[in-house]
Design an enzyme around this catalytic site. Structure first.
Site, PDB file in Angstrom:
ATOM      1  N   ASN A  30       0.918  -1.152   0.000  1.00  0.00           N
ATOM      2  CA  ASN A  30       0.000   0.000   0.000  1.00  0.00           C
ATOM      3  C   ASN A  30       0.958   1.203   0.000  1.00  0.00           C
ATOM      4  OD1 ASN A  30      -2.490   1.106   2.468  1.00  0.00           O
ATOM      5  ND2 ASN A  30      -2.412   1.468   0.303  1.00  0.00           N
ATOM      6  N   THR A  89      -5.846  -0.310   8.279  1.00  0.00           N
ATOM      7  CA  THR A  89      -6.990  -0.196   9.184  1.00  0.00           C
ATOM      8  C   THR A  89      -8.008  -1.293   8.875  1.00  0.00           C
ATOM      9  OG1 THR A  89      -7.752   1.568   7.706  1.00  0.00           O
ATOM     10  CG2 THR A  89      -6.824   2.243   9.825  1.00  0.00           C
ATOM     11  N   CYS A 134      -4.884   5.962   8.602  1.00  0.00           N
ATOM     12  CA  CYS A 134      -4.273   5.069   7.617  1.00  0.00           C
ATOM     13  C   CYS A 134      -3.249   4.217   8.352  1.00  0.00           C
ATOM     14  CB  CYS A 134      -3.598   5.899   6.530  1.00  0.00           C
ATOM     15  SG  CYS A 134      -2.707   4.894   5.348  1.00  0.00           S
ATOM     16  N   GLY A 135      -3.544   2.936   8.501  1.00  0.00           N
ATOM     17  CA  GLY A 135      -2.682   2.060   9.304  1.00  0.00           C
ATOM     18  C   GLY A 135      -1.338   1.780   8.652  1.00  0.00           C
ATOM     19  N   CYS A 178      -4.782  -2.737   3.148  1.00  0.00           N
ATOM     20  CA  CYS A 178      -5.237  -1.554   3.879  1.00  0.00           C
ATOM     21  C   CYS A 178      -5.075  -1.882   5.367  1.00  0.00           C
ATOM     22  CB  CYS A 178      -6.698  -1.263   3.532  1.00  0.00           C
ATOM     23  SG  CYS A 178      -7.412   0.040   4.547  1.00  0.00           S
ATOM     24  N   ASN A 213     -11.523   5.392  10.887  1.00  0.00           N
ATOM     25  CA  ASN A 213     -12.081   5.531   9.533  1.00  0.00           C
ATOM     26  C   ASN A 213     -13.067   4.374   9.298  1.00  0.00           C
ATOM     27  OD1 ASN A 213      -9.958   3.691   9.392  1.00  0.00           O
ATOM     28  ND2 ASN A 213      -9.412   4.198   7.313  1.00  0.00           N
TER      29      ASN A 213
HETATM   30  N1  LIG Z   1      -4.697   2.502   3.286  1.00  0.00           N
HETATM   31  C1  LIG Z   1      -5.073   2.975   4.534  1.00  0.00           C
HETATM   32  C2  LIG Z   1      -6.397   3.654   4.674  1.00  0.00           C
HETATM   33  C3  LIG Z   1      -6.427   4.935   3.844  1.00  0.00           C
HETATM   34  C4  LIG Z   1      -7.692   5.705   4.052  1.00  0.00           C
HETATM   35  C5  LIG Z   1      -8.919   5.035   3.514  1.00  0.00           C
HETATM   36  N2  LIG Z   1      -8.886   4.870   2.086  1.00  0.00           N
HETATM   37  C6  LIG Z   1     -10.130   5.898   3.921  1.00  0.00           C
HETATM   38  O1  LIG Z   1     -10.563   6.756   3.126  1.00  0.00           O
HETATM   39  O2  LIG Z   1     -10.620   5.696   5.031  1.00  0.00           O
HETATM   40  C7  LIG Z   1      -4.720   2.024   5.665  1.00  0.00           C
HETATM   41  O3  LIG Z   1      -3.682   1.374   5.542  1.00  0.00           O
HETATM   42  O4  LIG Z   1      -5.399   2.006   6.696  1.00  0.00           O
END
Ligand SMILES: N[C@@H](CCC[C@H](N)C(=O)O)C(=O)O
Length: 329
Positions: free
Chosen positions: A13, A230, A77-78, A228, A165
């Site tokens: 990511n 999170t 964003c984790g 991702c 999020n």
């Molecule tokens: N890639 C991220 C999360 C990025 C934000 C997500 N797209 C959102 O809009 O909530 C992760 O690694 O958590």
């Protein structure tokens, strides 16, 4: 203006880090959004899932702001936070730090390498809420836990949670993983719709043997990503709630970009998750860009982190071989 970027990734990511800790560029949110759309464009010479802006903080060691590839700002964003953790810890020569995010200040720390010579960081994922108002999700109930919403799918049950999020998580079988349902559903809930006015990250989770899971996420503001952070944390929690995995025990989370480890903590009705995984640097470069017209930019110089990338490729190969075997078993 000249801008220094570090391309980094957590489980594939990928992001650009822009350091504004000492030098504030005084950008407006619109300028940050336009810069992100331009630099993250995969048809340009650069391309990424988002930008991690690192700013000075009065209360913590640093502050992270995350912009998705489409220019929207995310509250968390984790995978990105692990990269920010590494950057801040190396810059300040410390092993643990506190990082402000949009909604909360989080603990991060350097951990033992998850795989030989792979810089590894642990980040706290919290606060967790199942209150649908926190996503927001518009339905006539306060929570959605392993339940169906007929309009989304007649067969698949979902859990909605924010960390903070928003996430929609479903435990699925191979058949659903192989179908187009996740993409169709994700496009629906991330377009004009009655349920998720701000969109939502959608994850399909397949349990694997030995406390393992595979998580594939369609990210709000980006599309399908390699991983991702999170979402993998939220998914780990959902598997504990469904007794597929165990609280306080490590969960090996496989994804299309590698693997991470999550530990879900439960204290009464409060949950926090440790997300542990790589924080890899790919290259650093200097670009020349006009912040008022960021659509075109030139790359002045760039330098790759070759050894680090070669080492990560080994982790990825092993994770992918394991996954292929398990998903075809
Ligand atoms: N890639 C991220 C999360 C990025 C934000 C997500 N797209 C959102 O809009 O909530 C992760 O690694 O958590």
């Amino acid at each position: 203006m000249k801008l220094e970027l570090i391309k980094c990734h957590g489980s594939g990511n990928d992001f650009f880090i822009i350091d504004e800790m000492e030098q504030s560029f005084g950008w407006s949110d619109k300028e940050r959004a336009n810069l992100t759309i331009s630099l993250c464009n995969r048809t340009s010479e650069l391309g990424a899932d988002g930008i991690l802006f690192i700013l000075a903080s009065e209360d913590a060691d640093a502050k992270m702001r995350v912009f998705n590839a489409d220019g929207s700002e995310a509250s968390m964003c984790g995978n990105g936070l692990r990269c920010v953790a590494r950057y801040v810890c190396e810059k300040l020569k410390i092993k643990e730090a506190t990082i402000d995010t949009m909604k909360v200040t989080l603990q991060v720390s350097k951990e033992d390498d998850i795989y030989k010579d792979i810089p590894t960081y642990k980040v706290e994922i919290s606060p967790v809420s199942f209150d649908v108002a926190t996503l927001p999700l518009h339905i006539d109930q306060h929570q959605l836990i392993n339940e169906k919403i007929e309009e989304l799918s007649e067969d698949i049950a979902f859990t909605a949670l924010s960390v903070p999020n928003p996430h929609l998580v479903a435990i699925v079988e191979n058949e659903e993983l192989q179908s187009d349902i996740q993409e169709e559903l994700s496009l629906y809930v991330n377009g004009e719709n009655d349920y998720f006015p701000d969109g939502v990250n959608v994850s399909f989770v397949k349990p694997l043997p030995e406390s393992g899971i595979f998580v594939r996420t369609y990210e709000r503001g980006v599309g399908f990503t390699n991983a991702c952070g999170t979402a993998m944390s939220a998914s780990s929690l959902v598997t504990c709630m469904q007794s597929i995995n165990t609280y306080e025990q490590p969960i090996e989370v496989y994804n299309n970009g590698g693997k991470v480890r999550c530990v879900v903590h439960k204290q009464n009705d409060t949950f926090t998750i440790d997300l542990i995984g790589n924080a890899s640097f790919v290259y650093q470069c200097t670009i020349e860009v006009d912040i008022n017209h960021p659509g075109t930019f030139t790359i002045d110089s760039s330098e790759e982190y070759i050894e680090e990338m070669m080492q990560y490729a080994k982790l990825q190969q092993e994770a992918s071989a394991f996954l292929t075997k398990q998903l075809n078993a």
